[in-house]
Write a protein that holds these residues in place. Structure first.
Motif: not given
Length: 153
Positions: A24-34, A63-69, A92-98
């Motif tokens: 719906i948003t034409d966004g990119d998907l990123r799955e978090l995989k432990p 998987q999932g903690v790639e850059d989101i700059e 994810f919340l603790r690893k990636v700078d949001l």
């Protein structure tokens, strides 16, 4: 505006919701995989998760903690596990700078809505803008989601 949809899914229900949001948003998907997946037995998985949540454990993600700059708006999704998000989401919340990012939580649930997820997002993402988000049961309708996104994003 570019959207990123980050999610953890145990059984595929949250994945379907994430895929629909991306469509719906034409966004990119990123799955978090432990690194270590949860048990295939639901009851065993619940025990594993309960222990991790009680300890505040953050599983290693492969998987999932790639850059989101270059992303301003991030949808973050999880099943409602014991009234909060799944431990891979905490990782994810603790690893990636949001910092400075707009976070739109989404979750799937069996009747508990967000539980205390929104409060937990606000606690973990103090320098982000946390939107109300959407909590849906697994049998949600695509039209319901589309209407919500149109009116809220």
């Amino acid at each position: 505006m570019h959207h990123l949809i980050v999610y953890y899914s145990y059984s595929g229900i949250t994945r379907r919701l994430a895929e629909d949001i991306a469509l719906i948003t034409d966004g990119d998907l990123r799955e978090l995989k432990p690194q270590k997946p949860y048990s295939f037995s639901y009851n065993t998985a619940v025990k594993e998760v309960r222990e991790e949540i009680e300890k505040g454990y953050c599983p290693t993600l492969i998987q999932g903690v790639e850059d989101i700059e270059n992303v301003e708006v991030i949808f973050i999704g999880s099943p409602n596990w014991l009234k909060t998000f799944a431990p891979p989401v905490l990782s994810f919340l603790r690893k990636v700078d949001l910092s400075g990012k707009t976070i739109i939580p989404f979750c799937t649930h069996g009747g508990g809505g967000f539980g205390r997820m929104i409060e937990d997002y606000k606690k973990e993402c103090k320098n982000s803008i946390i939107k109300d988000g959407i909590a849906l049961k697994g049998d949600y309708s695509f039209d319901e989601l589309q209407t919500w996104l149109k009116n809220n994003v």
